[in-house]
Design a protein around this motif. Structure first.
Motif, short mmCIF file in Angstrom:
data_model
loop_
_atom_site.label_atom_id
_atom_site.label_comp_id
_atom_site.label_asym_id
_atom_site.label_seq_id
_atom_site.Cartn_x
_atom_site.Cartn_y
_atom_site.Cartn_z
N GLU A 134 5.34 -1.40 8.17
CA GLU A 134 5.38 -0.06 7.57
C GLU A 134 6.83 0.33 7.35
OE1 GLU A 134 2.74 3.80 8.29
OE2 GLU A 134 4.02 3.33 10.02
N ILE A 135 7.08 1.02 6.24
CA ILE A 135 8.45 1.37 5.84
C ILE A 135 8.56 2.87 5.63
CG2 ILE A 135 10.25 1.03 4.10
CD1 ILE A 135 8.65 -1.66 3.45
N CYS A 136 9.58 3.47 6.26
CA CYS A 136 9.91 4.88 6.03
C CYS A 136 11.28 4.91 5.36
CB CYS A 136 9.92 5.68 7.32
SG CYS A 136 10.36 7.42 7.05
N VAL A 137 11.29 5.16 4.07
CA VAL A 137 12.53 5.19 3.31
C VAL A 137 13.38 6.40 3.70
CG1 VAL A 137 13.51 5.32 0.98
CG2 VAL A 137 11.51 3.91 1.40
N GLU A 138 12.73 7.50 4.05
CA GLU A 138 13.45 8.74 4.36
C GLU A 138 14.37 8.61 5.56
OE1 GLU A 138 11.04 12.27 4.45
OE2 GLU A 138 9.81 11.51 2.82
N CYS A 139 13.90 7.97 6.62
CA CYS A 139 14.72 7.89 7.85
C CYS A 139 15.27 6.49 8.08
CB CYS A 139 13.93 8.36 9.06
SG CYS A 139 12.65 7.22 9.58
N LYS A 186 20.93 0.63 4.81
CA LYS A 186 21.18 -0.37 3.76
C LYS A 186 19.93 -1.22 3.50
CE LYS A 186 24.74 -3.49 2.15
NZ LYS A 186 26.02 -4.13 2.46
N ARG A 187 19.22 -1.58 4.56
CA ARG A 187 18.00 -2.38 4.39
C ARG A 187 16.94 -1.57 3.67
NH1 ARG A 187 17.60 -5.63 8.60
NH2 ARG A 187 18.20 -7.27 7.18
N THR A 188 16.74 -0.30 4.06
CA THR A 188 15.70 0.48 3.41
C THR A 188 16.08 0.84 1.98
OG1 THR A 188 16.48 2.44 4.58
CG2 THR A 188 14.51 1.38 5.43
N SER A 189 17.38 0.89 1.66
CA SER A 189 17.78 1.06 0.25
C SER A 189 17.35 -0.15 -0.56
CB SER A 189 19.30 1.20 0.13
OG SER A 189 19.72 2.43 0.56
N THR A 190 17.55 -1.32 -0.01
CA THR A 190 17.12 -2.54 -0.69
C THR A 190 15.60 -2.58 -0.79
OG1 THR A 190 19.06 -3.68 0.19
CG2 THR A 190 17.28 -5.06 -0.63
N LEU A 191 14.91 -2.19 0.27
CA LEU A 191 13.45 -2.15 0.24
C LEU A 191 12.94 -1.14 -0.78
CD1 LEU A 191 12.68 -2.38 4.05
CD2 LEU A 191 12.23 -4.13 2.31
N TRP A 215 0.85 -1.19 0.00
CA TRP A 215 0.00 0.00 0.00
C TRP A 215 0.88 1.24 0.00
CZ3 TRP A 215 -4.29 -0.67 4.28
CH2 TRP A 215 -5.04 -1.83 4.00
N HIS A 216 0.41 2.28 -0.67
CA HIS A 216 1.10 3.57 -0.66
C HIS A 216 0.11 4.65 -0.25
CE1 HIS A 216 3.98 6.67 -1.68
NE2 HIS A 216 3.01 7.30 -2.31
N TYR A 217 0.57 5.58 0.59
CA TYR A 217 -0.28 6.69 1.05
C TYR A 217 0.62 7.89 1.31
CZ TYR A 217 1.18 3.95 5.12
OH TYR A 217 1.90 3.19 6.00
N ASN A 218 0.00 9.06 1.48
CA ASN A 218 0.77 10.25 1.83
C ASN A 218 1.34 10.07 3.24
OD1 ASN A 218 0.40 11.76 -0.52
ND2 ASN A 218 -1.59 12.49 0.18
N ASP A 219 2.36 10.83 3.55
CA ASP A 219 3.02 10.80 4.85
C ASP A 219 1.99 10.65 5.98
OD1 ASP A 219 4.35 11.31 7.21
OD2 ASP A 219 5.08 13.27 6.63
N ARG A 220 1.97 9.48 6.57
CA ARG A 220 0.95 9.15 7.57
C ARG A 220 1.02 10.04 8.81
NH1 ARG A 220 0.43 5.67 11.96
NH2 ARG A 220 2.47 4.73 11.71
N ALA A 259 14.80 10.99 13.42
CA ALA A 259 13.57 11.42 14.07
C ALA A 259 12.45 11.76 13.09
CB ALA A 259 13.85 12.62 14.96
N CYS A 260 12.67 11.69 11.80
CA CYS A 260 11.65 12.17 10.87
C CYS A 260 10.41 11.28 10.86
CB CYS A 260 12.22 12.30 9.46
SG CYS A 260 12.38 10.76 8.55
N TYR A 261 10.55 10.02 10.64
CA TYR A 261 9.50 9.03 10.46
C TYR A 261 8.31 9.58 9.69
CZ TYR A 261 7.23 4.59 10.97
OH TYR A 261 6.66 3.37 10.69
N SER A 262 8.43 9.53 8.37
CA SER A 262 7.39 9.97 7.44
C SER A 262 6.99 8.80 6.55
CB SER A 262 7.90 11.13 6.58
OG SER A 262 8.35 12.18 7.37
N PRO A 263 6.37 7.78 7.12
CA PRO A 263 6.10 6.55 6.35
C PRO A 263 5.06 6.76 5.26
CG PRO A 263 4.96 6.47 8.43
CD PRO A 263 5.80 7.72 8.45
N ARG A 264 5.31 6.09 4.14
CA ARG A 264 4.40 6.17 3.00
C ARG A 264 4.07 4.80 2.40
NH1 ARG A 264 7.41 10.72 3.13
NH2 ARG A 264 6.37 12.68 2.63
#
Length: 182
Positions: free
Chosen positions: A143-148, A165-170, A58-63, A121-126
């Protein structure tokens, strides 16, 4: 009085210089690695890729921008077998095929990618992976936050160490999943 201040300043300077080896060196806001970190794995909880009959992306705007306005009671994303996301907040839904499912599974539960654990500290999951039982009811979510380089794993699922590194792969698998749906 001036002499006492000079003595105190000299003592502080000497103590700082002599103890400098003990202070961890910082590089770009994170602690410099003293030795390799071995990524430990939590074996409690369910590996949802082995259990779920279906997995959706699923994709959504910054929750975090709308969550507290929608739910003032600070409820979890997944609770009592139900997803707490309003249906109109989800912009895209993709059912993962076997290739995407394997890719996400390996990136989350098989590959040992985290040598450094960073916290932002950002946590802007989408993005969200939702796992379903064969009867169509949700089993849990990730849930995945690529930004942080962070994430959330619902209760009952096996935990995951998140790192850049994990979120780059994700991110690679997220992009492939959304490209597949077009």
């Amino acid at each position: 009085m001036k002499h006492i201040f000079s003595v105190i300043a000299a003592i502080l300077l000497v103590s700082l210089v002599s103890g400098q080896e003990k202070i961890p060196k910082l590089f770009k806001g994170k602690k410099a690695r003293q030795h390799p970190i071995v990524e430990t794995r939590d074996t409690t909880g369910i590996n949802p890729f082995n259990t779920a009959a279906r997995v959706e992306l699923w994709h959504y705007n910054d929750r975090m921008r709308w969550w507290s306005k929608t739910f003032s009671d600070n409820r979890p994303l997944f609770q009592d077998g139900k997803m707490n996301l309003p249906a109109d907040s989800v912009q895209r839904r993709v059912v993962l095929d076997s290739t995407l499912r394997t890719g996400f599974s390996e990136a989350l539960y098989v590959d040992h990618l985290c040598e450094e654990i960073m916290v932002a500290a950002c946590y802007s999951p989408r993005d969200l992976l939702v796992f379903y039982h064969a009867d169509g009811h949700p089993l849990g979510c990730i849930e995945i936050c690529v930004e942080c380089a962070g994430g959330y794993v619902s209760d009952g699922l096996r935990s995951i160490p998140f790192c850049p590194k994990r979120t780059s792969t994700l991110y690679f698998w997220l992009k492939r999943g959304y490209d597949q749906s077009e």
